[in-house]
Design a protein around this motif. Structure first.
Motif, short mmCIF file in Angstrom:
data_model
loop_
_atom_site.label_atom_id
_atom_site.label_comp_id
_atom_site.label_asym_id
_atom_site.label_seq_id
_atom_site.Cartn_x
_atom_site.Cartn_y
_atom_site.Cartn_z
N UNK A 11 48.37 34.01 29.05
CA UNK A 11 49.31 34.36 27.99
C UNK A 11 50.75 34.38 28.51
N UNK A 12 50.94 34.84 29.73
CA UNK A 12 52.29 34.81 30.30
C UNK A 12 52.78 33.38 30.49
N UNK A 13 51.90 32.50 30.94
CA UNK A 13 52.27 31.10 31.11
C UNK A 13 52.65 30.47 29.77
N UNK A 14 51.87 30.75 28.74
CA UNK A 14 52.16 30.19 27.42
C UNK A 14 53.47 30.74 26.88
N UNK A 15 53.69 32.03 27.02
CA UNK A 15 54.92 32.64 26.50
C UNK A 15 56.15 32.08 27.22
N UNK A 16 56.09 32.00 28.54
CA UNK A 16 57.25 31.49 29.27
C UNK A 16 57.46 30.00 29.05
N UNK A 18 56.73 28.36 26.22
CA UNK A 18 57.33 28.23 24.89
C UNK A 18 58.79 28.67 24.92
N UNK A 19 59.08 29.72 25.66
CA UNK A 19 60.48 30.16 25.79
C UNK A 19 61.34 29.10 26.45
N UNK A 20 60.83 28.46 27.47
CA UNK A 20 61.58 27.40 28.15
C UNK A 20 61.82 26.22 27.23
N UNK A 21 60.81 25.82 26.47
CA UNK A 21 60.97 24.69 25.56
C UNK A 21 61.97 25.03 24.46
N UNK A 22 61.88 26.20 23.89
CA UNK A 22 62.82 26.59 22.83
C UNK A 22 64.25 26.67 23.36
N UNK A 23 64.40 27.21 24.56
CA UNK A 23 65.74 27.30 25.16
C UNK A 23 66.33 25.92 25.41
#
Length: 53
Positions: A11-16, A18-23
């Motif tokens: 879950x941490x990998x997925x959250x980070x 997605x955050x990187x892609x959105x940023x």
């Protein structure tokens, strides 16, 4: 707890991720480039370089 570690890491990998892609998408689309203004304001002269070796 060690038993919950794989789910937590996933879950941490997925959250980070997605955050990187959105940023990155936000930074890509927020940058505005006006090619007409920049080409008129820049006075670039090309000098022919002759190397005397």
């Amino acid at each position: 707890m060690p038993q919950m570690a794989p789910i937590s890491w996933l879950t941490l990998f997925v959250v980070f991720s997605i955050t990187l892609v959105i940023f990155n998408i936000k930074n890509y689309f927020c940058f505005s480039y006006n090619s007409n203004e920049s080409s008129q304001n820049l006075n670039i002269t090309h000098h022919k370089m002759t190397w005397k070796w």
